[in-house]
Motif scaffolding. Structure first.
Motif, mmCIF file in Angstrom:
data_model
loop_
_atom_site.group_PDB
_atom_site.id
_atom_site.type_symbol
_atom_site.label_atom_id
_atom_site.label_comp_id
_atom_site.label_asym_id
_atom_site.label_seq_id
_atom_site.Cartn_x
_atom_site.Cartn_y
_atom_site.Cartn_z
ATOM 1 N N TRP A 33 0.866 -1.483 -0.439
ATOM 2 C CA TRP A 33 0.084 -0.050 0.042
ATOM 3 C C TRP A 33 1.327 1.038 -0.104
ATOM 4 O O TRP A 33 0.988 1.967 -0.390
ATOM 5 C CB TRP A 33 -1.210 -0.145 1.119
ATOM 6 C CG TRP A 33 -2.065 1.186 0.975
ATOM 7 C CD1 TRP A 33 -2.603 1.235 0.241
ATOM 8 C CD2 TRP A 33 -2.189 2.311 1.615
ATOM 9 N NE1 TRP A 33 -3.574 2.209 0.566
ATOM 10 C CE2 TRP A 33 -3.061 3.213 2.079
ATOM 11 C CE3 TRP A 33 -1.212 2.548 3.021
ATOM 12 C CZ2 TRP A 33 -3.430 3.944 2.225
ATOM 13 C CZ3 TRP A 33 -1.537 4.197 3.559
ATOM 14 C CH2 TRP A 33 -2.444 4.534 3.283
ATOM 15 N N THR A 37 0.544 4.383 -3.435
ATOM 16 C CA THR A 37 0.271 5.354 -2.733
ATOM 17 C C THR A 37 1.641 6.536 -3.467
ATOM 18 O O THR A 37 1.206 7.589 -3.269
ATOM 19 C CB THR A 37 -0.061 5.941 -1.396
ATOM 20 O OG1 THR A 37 1.032 5.518 -0.165
ATOM 21 C CG2 THR A 37 -1.184 5.200 -1.103
ATOM 22 N N ARG A 137 -2.718 10.192 -1.542
ATOM 23 C CA ARG A 137 -3.193 9.793 -2.625
ATOM 24 C C ARG A 137 -3.650 8.586 -1.150
ATOM 25 O O ARG A 137 -4.503 8.262 -1.796
ATOM 26 C CB ARG A 137 -2.493 9.305 -3.380
ATOM 27 C CG ARG A 137 -2.207 9.379 -4.530
ATOM 28 C CD ARG A 137 -1.317 8.928 -5.398
ATOM 29 N NE ARG A 137 0.287 8.896 -5.287
ATOM 30 C CZ ARG A 137 1.035 9.612 -5.821
ATOM 31 N NH1 ARG A 137 0.423 10.721 -6.800
ATOM 32 N NH2 ARG A 137 1.869 9.966 -5.295
ATOM 33 N N ASP A 141 -7.396 7.352 -0.521
ATOM 34 C CA ASP A 141 -8.299 6.048 -0.261
ATOM 35 C C ASP A 141 -9.129 5.901 0.935
ATOM 36 O O ASP A 141 -9.695 4.786 1.000
ATOM 37 C CB ASP A 141 -6.389 4.844 -0.525
ATOM 38 C CG ASP A 141 -6.897 3.460 -0.467
ATOM 39 O OD1 ASP A 141 -6.926 3.130 -1.024
ATOM 40 O OD2 ASP A 141 -6.768 2.581 0.899
ATOM 41 N N GLN A 144 -12.321 6.171 1.404
ATOM 42 C CA GLN A 144 -13.896 4.880 0.326
ATOM 43 C C GLN A 144 -13.351 4.132 1.351
ATOM 44 O O GLN A 144 -14.364 3.144 1.550
ATOM 45 C CB GLN A 144 -12.638 4.612 -0.948
ATOM 46 C CG GLN A 144 -12.378 5.987 -1.618
ATOM 47 C CD GLN A 144 -13.451 6.442 -2.188
ATOM 48 O OE1 GLN A 144 -14.500 5.817 -2.426
ATOM 49 N NE2 GLN A 144 -12.839 7.774 -2.608
ATOM 50 N N ARG A 145 -12.561 3.449 2.375
ATOM 51 C CA ARG A 145 -12.231 2.921 3.708
ATOM 52 C C ARG A 145 -12.893 3.261 5.145
ATOM 53 O O ARG A 145 -12.948 2.040 5.504
ATOM 54 C CB ARG A 145 -10.941 2.069 3.273
ATOM 55 C CG ARG A 145 -10.091 1.660 2.247
ATOM 56 C CD ARG A 145 -8.899 1.001 2.241
ATOM 57 N NE ARG A 145 -8.732 1.282 1.355
ATOM 58 C CZ ARG A 145 -7.893 -0.076 0.560
ATOM 59 N NH1 ARG A 145 -8.977 -1.191 1.300
ATOM 60 N NH2 ARG A 145 -7.496 -0.231 -0.568
#
Length: 352
Positions: A33, A37, A137, A141, A144-145
């Motif tokens: 991850w 990013t 970035r 992300d 969204q989580r």
């Protein structure tokens, strides 16, 4: 007195540290991850986007251990989410330090922060800008989580806490550029913001699946308990990160510096005074949870389910504090720069 001559006090921690059994699953996924990013350098060609960390720097932070220690009972899904959140917070911190604090670029910091606010919407349907750096970035992300339907109540409060966190970075830079050491009374409140401590109750909530019952959440006792919980985190960090912040980043926003200046005492005396203050906040957390919370629970008439949920949250908060203490004590991130990193053993856990 040089940094090497300063004796770091041993902070009291009554709660045993435990490790989440899902720790081995974190490292590889987190590295992937961080590369995606742009936080972590990969095998990019020359001229590719600039990363925040090299691989040795990434692993020296021991963020997987931090997450597994602070949330020992979390599910793998909750642990992964908190791990990414921890990585993002440290990525913001290190990016901000190198891009703005070390260069003294206050105007650039203000522009960067104003734009980052657009990635912290209150409206769940808001469209995010196109991210242009690793920090943006990562947050795009996470947005969204972080807010599935079961945690929709988080959005306003958690994004509000993150807004305070990034705004505090600009204020820290302004203080340092002006040589303005914060006032002692002002600093405690400010440190909750600059450490992102206001996000911690939600991390505990996510990890335990338990919430502080609404009927007592805004009571004086619970508000004081949350303040003490958050104060330990940021103020203890000031002791652990004294060299990193004050001598490497030339930061004046540190409890030791605040006490040294406010009380006109030596650095060593300020270091011990800081430890006394951190211990006092932890004792107050214990007192409130053990002596003042039970009468409040009886007075309000919390039912059995609410009491079970409160105890689960309190257990998670204690684990969170003990895990932070273990990280401060053992993570290479807080070892003296240029010095050896000894192997330490914390409550049976070996810290490389």
């Amino acid at each position: 007195m040089t940094v090497q001559d300063i004796e770091l006090p041993i902070l009291r921690m009554p709660y045993p540290v435990r490790v989440n059994p899902c720790l081995p699953a974190l490292r590889e996924e987190a590295e992937t991850w961080a590369r995606e990013t742009g936080m972590l350098t990969g095998e990019e060609a020359p001229g590719a986007r600039r990363a925040i960390w090299t691989r040795p720097q990434f692993h020296a932070m021991a963020v997987d251990q931090l997450t597994a220690w602070t949330l020992p009972d979390a599910s793998l899904a909750a642990l992964r989410l908190n791990h990414r959140f921890n990585l993002w917070a440290l990525a913001w911190d290190d990016y901000f330090a190198s891009a703005f604090k070390q260069t003294g670029n206050l105007a650039g910091a203000q522009v960067f922060t104003a734009r980052l606010h657009d990635f912290l919407p209150q409206d769940p349907g808001a469209r995010l800008p196109e991210p242009v750096n690793a920090v943006e970035r990562g947050m795009a992300d996470l947005q969204q989580r972080l807010f599935p339907p079961s945690l929709a109540h988080w959005r306003q409060r958690l994004n509000g806490a993150l807004a305070k966190y990034i705004d505090a970075g600009v204020q820290e830079l302004a203080n340092s550029l002006a040589g303005r050491v914060p006032d002692l009374i002002e600093y405690a409140q400010f440190r909750r913001e600059s450490f992102a401590a206001y996000t911690a109750p939600y991390s505990v909530e996510l990890a335990t699946g338990a919430r502080i019952p609404e009927r007592i959440r805004r009571s004086r006792t619970v508000c004081a308990l949350l303040d003490a919980f958050m104060d330990y985190m940021g103020l203890a960090n000031d002791i652990a990160s004294y060299q990193r912040e004050v001598h490497d980043e030339y930061d004046v926003n540190n409890l030791v510096v605040v006490l040294e200046t406010s009380l006109d005492i030596t650095v060593q005396e300020a270091m011990h005074a800081a430890a006394d203050l951190v211990t006092a906040r932890l004792r107050h957390f214990e007192h409130l949870s053990q002596s003042e919370l039970p009468p409040l629970v009886r007075q309000v008439g919390l039912d059995h389910g609410e009491r079970i949920e409160l105890e689960a949250w309190l257990g998670g908060a204690r684990g969170f504090l003990s895990g932070l203490h273990a990280w401060y004590t053992g993570a290479p991130r807080y070892a003296p720069i240029g010095g050896p990193i000894p192997e330490q053993r914390i409550a049976g856990i070996t810290v490389p």
